[in-house]
Design a protein around this motif. Structure first.
Motif, PDB file in Angstrom:
ATOM      1  N   GLU A 130       1.071  -1.082   0.269  1.00  0.00           N
ATOM      2  CA  GLU A 130      -0.213  -0.005  -0.759  1.00  0.00           C
ATOM      3  C   GLU A 130       1.356   0.737  -0.102  1.00  0.00           C
ATOM      4  O   GLU A 130       1.528   1.521   0.919  1.00  0.00           O
ATOM      5  CB  GLU A 130      -0.811  -0.399   1.456  1.00  0.00           C
ATOM      6  CG  GLU A 130      -1.438   1.087   1.224  1.00  0.00           C
ATOM      7  CD  GLU A 130      -2.746   1.015   2.541  1.00  0.00           C
ATOM      8  OE1 GLU A 130      -3.090   2.176   3.028  1.00  0.00           O
ATOM      9  OE2 GLU A 130      -3.434   0.221   2.495  1.00  0.00           O
ATOM     10  N   TYR A 131       0.705   2.206  -1.027  1.00  0.00           N
ATOM     11  CA  TYR A 131       1.288   3.200  -1.026  1.00  0.00           C
ATOM     12  C   TYR A 131       0.710   4.803  -1.013  1.00  0.00           C
ATOM     13  O   TYR A 131      -0.293   4.135  -1.771  1.00  0.00           O
ATOM     14  CB  TYR A 131       2.189   4.138  -2.682  1.00  0.00           C
ATOM     15  CG  TYR A 131       2.922   2.807  -2.666  1.00  0.00           C
ATOM     16  CD1 TYR A 131       3.708   1.506  -1.544  1.00  0.00           C
ATOM     17  CD2 TYR A 131       4.024   2.650  -3.718  1.00  0.00           C
ATOM     18  CE1 TYR A 131       4.240   0.592  -1.818  1.00  0.00           C
ATOM     19  CE2 TYR A 131       4.933   1.645  -4.181  1.00  0.00           C
ATOM     20  CZ  TYR A 131       5.847   0.657  -3.373  1.00  0.00           C
ATOM     21  OH  TYR A 131       6.744  -0.019  -3.343  1.00  0.00           O
ATOM     22  N   ASN A 132       0.729   5.165   0.413  1.00  0.00           N
ATOM     23  CA  ASN A 132       0.120   6.475   0.191  1.00  0.00           C
ATOM     24  C   ASN A 132      -1.871   6.017   0.144  1.00  0.00           C
ATOM     25  O   ASN A 132      -2.861   6.343  -0.429  1.00  0.00           O
ATOM     26  CB  ASN A 132      -0.043   7.574  -1.076  1.00  0.00           C
ATOM     27  CG  ASN A 132       1.222   8.162  -0.314  1.00  0.00           C
ATOM     28  OD1 ASN A 132       1.839   8.423   0.544  1.00  0.00           O
ATOM     29  ND2 ASN A 132       2.290   8.164  -2.176  1.00  0.00           N
ATOM     30  N   HIS A 133      -2.937   5.210   0.899  1.00  0.00           N
ATOM     31  CA  HIS A 133      -3.267   4.445   1.049  1.00  0.00           C
ATOM     32  C   HIS A 133      -4.512   4.638  -0.127  1.00  0.00           C
ATOM     33  O   HIS A 133      -5.765   3.865  -0.903  1.00  0.00           O
ATOM     34  CB  HIS A 133      -4.555   5.673   1.070  1.00  0.00           C
ATOM     35  CG  HIS A 133      -4.845   6.132   2.699  1.00  0.00           C
ATOM     36  ND1 HIS A 133      -5.565   6.279   2.995  1.00  0.00           N
ATOM     37  CD2 HIS A 133      -3.255   6.176   3.591  1.00  0.00           C
ATOM     38  CE1 HIS A 133      -5.548   6.175   4.480  1.00  0.00           C
ATOM     39  NE2 HIS A 133      -3.696   6.256   5.246  1.00  0.00           N
ATOM     40  N   SER A 134      -3.206   3.480  -1.757  1.00  0.00           N
ATOM     41  CA  SER A 134      -3.609   3.017  -2.829  1.00  0.00           C
ATOM     42  C   SER A 134      -2.777   1.718  -3.255  1.00  0.00           C
ATOM     43  O   SER A 134      -1.699   1.650  -2.545  1.00  0.00           O
ATOM     44  CB  SER A 134      -4.090   4.141  -3.844  1.00  0.00           C
ATOM     45  OG  SER A 134      -4.580   3.055  -5.263  1.00  0.00           O
ATOM     46  N   ARG A 161      -6.235  -0.778   1.668  1.00  0.00           N
ATOM     47  CA  ARG A 161      -6.712   0.016   1.673  1.00  0.00           C
ATOM     48  C   ARG A 161      -7.087  -0.223   0.189  1.00  0.00           C
ATOM     49  O   ARG A 161      -7.040   0.095  -1.555  1.00  0.00           O
ATOM     50  CB  ARG A 161      -6.575   1.488   1.686  1.00  0.00           C
ATOM     51  CG  ARG A 161      -7.319   1.165   3.113  1.00  0.00           C
ATOM     52  CD  ARG A 161      -6.881   2.673   3.899  1.00  0.00           C
ATOM     53  NE  ARG A 161      -5.766   2.585   4.253  1.00  0.00           N
ATOM     54  CZ  ARG A 161      -4.731   3.409   5.167  1.00  0.00           C
ATOM     55  NH1 ARG A 161      -5.568   4.200   5.907  1.00  0.00           N
ATOM     56  NH2 ARG A 161      -3.691   2.691   5.967  1.00  0.00           N
TER      57      ARG A 161
END
Length: 197
Positions: free
Chosen positions: A89-93, A127
């Motif tokens: 997950e990177y920055n909620h995505s 997420r």
């Protein structure tokens, strides 16, 4: 050899330096190797990078370099009966390289099931998975409800790459069982009634 084996493409989505993704992907590949009903193909987006400049919509890539890069990935995705996406997950995505790989392909996803193994510090990457479900629905893929989320993944594996928590292995088995059901069902349906998007 079982000629009816399902072809599973495992898509490793992280391209970050020092990434933990290969440890997670290798664990998934170990699970797949134990299944006589499946054969796995690991597509690592560092080893097989894809172009980042897209052609005019509906047109083929203009450069030979772009066509060569796609030739290393697209036929493998087309041959797959199902997918397992391994993503952080990177920055909620999910990572940009993974979105790029998804966007380069259309029919390769149609009427095929997709399972997810995600990882992240607090959210276990869930997420990222929820965003992937929305994207893949647009591509006529079928996402599997049961996924595997690894919280603080750096502590989840021993020195041999085995999961330290038996619950992770149990979750992987359930996920792959569900993936097998959908993959067989959708493969039979595509043969009987070719899918038209």
């Amino acid at each position: 050899m079982n000629d009816n084996r399902l072809k599973i493409a495992v898509l490793l989505g992280s391209t970050r330096d020092g990434r933990f993704g290969p440890a997670v992907a290798n664990w998934v590949m170990d699970h797949l190797a134990q299944r006589p009903d499946m054969e796995a193909d690991l597509i690592d987006l560092i080893e097989t990078p894809l172009p980042t400049v897209f052609p005019v919509l509906g047109q083929p890539p203009a450069s030979q370099e772009a066509r060569d890069l796609l030739a290393a990935v697209s036929p493998r995705m087309a041959a797959a009966d199902a997918f397992v996406i391994v993503t952080p997950e990177y920055n909620h995505s999910f990572p940009a390289a993974l979105k790029n790989a998804i966007d380069w392909h259309g029919t390769e996803w149609h009427a095929k099931p997709v399972a997810f193994v995600s990882y992240g510090a607090f959210s276990a990457g869930l997420r990222a998975v929820e965003h992937l479900r929305l994207v893949l629905a647009e591509l006529h893929a079928v996402t599997i409800r049961d996924s595997v989320g690894l919280q603080h993944p750096w502590a989840q594996f021993d020195g041999d790459g085995k999961a330290v928590d038996p619950a992770a292995d149990a979750a992987a088995k359930v996920m792959l069982d569900r993936l097998a059901w959908w993959a067989h069902s959708l493969r039979e349906a595509r043969i009987t009634r070719p899918y038209a998007a």
